[in-house]
Design a protein around this motif. Structure first.
Motif, mmCIF file in Angstrom:
data_model
loop_
_atom_site.group_PDB
_atom_site.id
_atom_site.type_symbol
_atom_site.label_atom_id
_atom_site.label_comp_id
_atom_site.label_asym_id
_atom_site.label_seq_id
_atom_site.Cartn_x
_atom_site.Cartn_y
_atom_site.Cartn_z
ATOM 1 N N SER A 107 0.828 -1.443 0.009
ATOM 2 C CA SER A 107 0.035 -0.017 -0.090
ATOM 3 C C SER A 107 0.826 1.175 -0.002
ATOM 4 N N TRP A 110 2.396 1.674 -3.498
ATOM 5 C CA TRP A 110 1.303 2.308 -4.355
ATOM 6 C C TRP A 110 0.916 3.681 -4.149
ATOM 7 N N LEU A 111 0.914 4.153 -2.719
ATOM 8 C CA LEU A 111 0.537 5.475 -2.637
ATOM 9 C C LEU A 111 1.332 6.559 -3.015
ATOM 10 N N GLY A 119 -1.712 5.722 -11.608
ATOM 11 C CA GLY A 119 -1.368 6.325 -10.546
ATOM 12 C C GLY A 119 -2.522 6.345 -9.564
ATOM 13 N N GLU A 120 -3.582 6.894 -10.192
ATOM 14 C CA GLU A 120 -4.732 6.953 -9.419
ATOM 15 C C GLU A 120 -5.446 5.722 -8.991
ATOM 16 N N SER A 122 -3.742 3.013 -8.480
ATOM 17 C CA SER A 122 -2.853 2.297 -7.415
ATOM 18 C C SER A 122 -3.194 2.958 -6.092
ATOM 19 N N ARG A 123 -3.611 4.261 -6.061
ATOM 20 C CA ARG A 123 -3.564 5.045 -4.854
ATOM 21 C C ARG A 123 -5.144 4.705 -4.279
ATOM 22 N N LYS A 124 -6.114 4.260 -5.038
ATOM 23 C CA LYS A 124 -7.383 4.077 -4.788
ATOM 24 C C LYS A 124 -7.181 2.584 -3.912
#
Length: 148
Positions: A107, A110-111, A119-120, A122-124
């Motif tokens: 996590s 990914w952040l 990227g968005e 991965s962030r979600k």
């Protein structure tokens, strides 16, 4: 406190308690039920098996028990509870601690991943994983409602 700090603290607590509860021959627990005279229907440490040789030539098997009534004569747990206790032994908890730490590291990566649509996503995904990792500890006083 961030959600990551919260999860790290809870994982560390789980690890500390599991380590205190059992290491070596006391790390793994089992339950055979009332039909097993060796464990007397208790949750027991399978790696503490002792063979007892009686004067009459018979042998019996004994184990150190996780649970036991005060006299050691009747089971202190029921057939419904014994398997649950045995299933969540210290060895399993320590494996779960390791897995949770890997999910936490994933996590984090990914952040901090690059921007763009990937990227968005991965962030979600990272935030979803963090919320799921925090959920079992929702009764802790430091848990924040917005993590639900």
């Amino acid at each position: 406190m961030t959600i990551i700090e919260f999860i790290e603290a809870r994982i560390a607590e789980d690890e500390q308690i599991a380590t205190k509860a059992g290491t070596g021959k006391y790390a793994r627990w089992d339950y055979a039920g009332d039909c097993d005279s060796a464990s007397n229907g208790e949750v027991y440490y399978p790696d503490t098996r002792t063979v007892i040789r009686h004067m009459n030539g018979h042998e019996s098997i004994s184990y150190d028990c996780v649970t036991c009534d005060s006299e050691g004569l009747t089971p202190s747990v029921t057939e419904e509870i014994g398997p649950h206790i045995a299933r969540h032994d210290p060895a399993r908890v320590l494996h779960e601690v390791e897995a949770k730490r890997k999910l936490l590291d994933l996590s984090r990566r990914w952040l901090v991943s690059r921007g763009g649509q990937d990227g968005e996503m991965s962030r979600k995904n990272a935030l979803d994983i963090l919320r799921l990792l925090a959920a079992p500890y929702s009764d802790h006083p430091d848990y924040q409602k917005e993590w639900a």
